[in-house]
Design a protein around this motif. Structure first.
Motif, PDB file in Angstrom:
ATOM      1  N   SER A   5       0.821  -1.222   0.000  1.00 24.52           N
ATOM      2  CA  SER A   5       0.000   0.000   0.000  1.00 24.52           C
ATOM      3  C   SER A   5       0.849   1.263   0.000  1.00 24.52           C
ATOM      4  CB  SER A   5      -0.935  -0.003   1.208  1.00 24.52           C
ATOM      5  OG  SER A   5      -0.185  -0.036   2.420  1.00 24.52           O
ATOM      6  N   TRP A   6       1.981   1.226   0.667  1.00 27.25           N
ATOM      7  CA  TRP A   6       2.782   2.445   0.721  1.00 27.25           C
ATOM      8  C   TRP A   6       3.379   2.785  -0.631  1.00 27.25           C
ATOM      9  CZ3 TRP A   6       7.986   2.605  -0.426  1.00 27.25           C
ATOM     10  CH2 TRP A   6       8.658   1.373  -0.463  1.00 27.25           C
ATOM     11  N   SER A   8       1.834   1.966  -3.528  1.00 33.24           N
ATOM     12  CA  SER A   8       0.687   2.458  -4.298  1.00 33.24           C
ATOM     13  C   SER A   8       0.410   3.929  -3.998  1.00 33.24           C
ATOM     14  CB  SER A   8      -0.555   1.625  -3.976  1.00 33.24           C
ATOM     15  OG  SER A   8      -0.357   0.279  -4.336  1.00 33.24           O
ATOM     16  N   GLN A   9       0.521   4.292  -2.742  1.00 32.01           N
ATOM     17  CA  GLN A   9       0.285   5.687  -2.360  1.00 32.01           C
ATOM     18  C   GLN A   9       1.317   6.621  -2.977  1.00 32.01           C
ATOM     19  OE1 GLN A   9       0.262   5.526   1.912  1.00 32.01           O
ATOM     20  NE2 GLN A   9      -1.759   4.548   2.021  1.00 32.01           N
ATOM     21  N   HIS A  10       2.574   6.190  -2.989  1.00 27.01           N
ATOM     22  CA  HIS A  10       3.624   7.022  -3.575  1.00 27.01           C
ATOM     23  C   HIS A  10       3.462   7.136  -5.093  1.00 27.01           C
ATOM     24  CE1 HIS A  10       5.533   6.628   0.362  1.00 27.01           C
ATOM     25  NE2 HIS A  10       6.408   7.559  -0.022  1.00 27.01           N
ATOM     26  N   ALA A  13       0.668   9.581  -5.761  1.00 26.81           N
ATOM     27  CA  ALA A  13       1.150  10.945  -5.537  1.00 26.81           C
ATOM     28  C   ALA A  13       2.028  11.408  -6.691  1.00 26.81           C
ATOM     29  CB  ALA A  13       1.918  11.013  -4.214  1.00 26.81           C
TER      30      ALA A  13
END
Length: 292
Positions: A5-6, A8-10, A13
């Motif tokens: 998930s981290w 995917s978030q980056h 962004a």
């Protein structure tokens, strides 16, 4: 394999950053630049730069000084209104001085020859008085104004009373006239007026502006002695232009009527027909005179 998930978030962004960079950093500036280059907008968008003999000499949107190397007005040119910023584009500003700015800060006589100055500071009243005197001398008219001394300073006293704000006058000081100047008023209510002394505290005295015998309406118009809010106003009033016409005509050996006709030609009306006052663009007018 599922992406953490981290990560995917980056990635989200990063995609948002790239999309917004293209939209707001590339597409939007290109569209606005293109619109600004449309007929009717191009000149103002590019700074309304004016050329003479193939070289830029100024902008119709920005005021400038028409003075010699020593800062003296060049007689054959119309003069702009004063500038608190020295017509600098790096620090456009007003003086931020208001109607209560009437007492100068006297300079230290020991520093009068210092390259950094003596530390003195003129109040708005003295600035107006000095400019009016200078314009009057340049244009050959009476430059006197109410509340101004003959030497172009604010005519202001600090008056000391027996009871603080009232009572009998015990002392009167012309605070803008540094010693050994002769005070503009010899006596105030039976007390001899003193000149101002550097470093002395006159704060307990009452500020008393003295009107004097100047005419109610000065021959020098207001825009000739006050700076604009931006410090780079390119216009002057029609009244100030008329005042300068005789000098300019004489310096150029032109009939006064010819100069007056040019003032009329380069006078712009009120914005939208009702805002502001008719004004004359100084650079435009001076360039027109050079072409005569």
């Amino acid at each position: 394999m599922r992406t953490p998930s981290w990560i995917s978030q980056h990635l989200a962004a990063l995609r948002a950053l790239l999309v917004l960079t293209v939209l707001t950093g590339i597409a939007y500036p290109l569209v606005i630049t293109g619109l600004a280059q449309a007929p009717g907008l191009r000149d103002k968008a590019n700074g309304s730069v004016v050329e003479a003999d193939g070289r830029p000499v100024g902008s119709l949107l920005i005021g400038q000084a028409f003075t010699d190397a020593d800062g003296n007005p060049v007689p054959k040119y119309f003069q702009s209104r004063p500038s608190a910023s020295g017509y600098s584009l790096d620090a456009t500003s007003a003086s931020n001085l208001g109607p209560e700015s009437v007492q100068d800060t006297l300079g230290d006589p020991a520093l009068k020859d210092s390259p950094d100055g003596d530390g003195g500071k003129q109040a708005l009243l003295t600035q107006v008085c000095a400019r009016s005197k200078a314009v009057g001398e340049l244009e050959g008219v009476d430059g006197r104004r109410p509340y101004c001394t003959a030497d172009g300073l604010g005519a202001v006293l600090r008056v000391f009373y027996t009871d603080g704000m009232s009572g009998k006058v015990t002392r009167a000081v012309s605070v803008n006239q540094a010693c050994p100047a002769t005070p503009f008023l010899a006596v105030y209510q039976g007390v001899a007026v003193e000149c101002g002394k550097f470093g002395e505290d006159y704060g307990k005295g009452v500020l008393v502006p003295v009107r004097g015998d100047a005419p109610e309406q000065s021959a020098v118009p207001a825009d000739a002695v006050t700076a604009s809010a931006s410090g780079i106003d390119p216009h002057i009033s029609v009244e100030y232009a008329r005042l300068q016409a005789k000098r300019v005509a004489a310096a150029r050996n032109l009939p006064l009527d010819r100069v007056d006709d040019l003032i009329d030609e380069y006078t712009t009306g009120r914005a939208l027909g009702f805002m502001g006052e008719p004004a004359v663009n100084v650079l435009d007018l001076n360039l027109a005179l050079d072409r005569v």
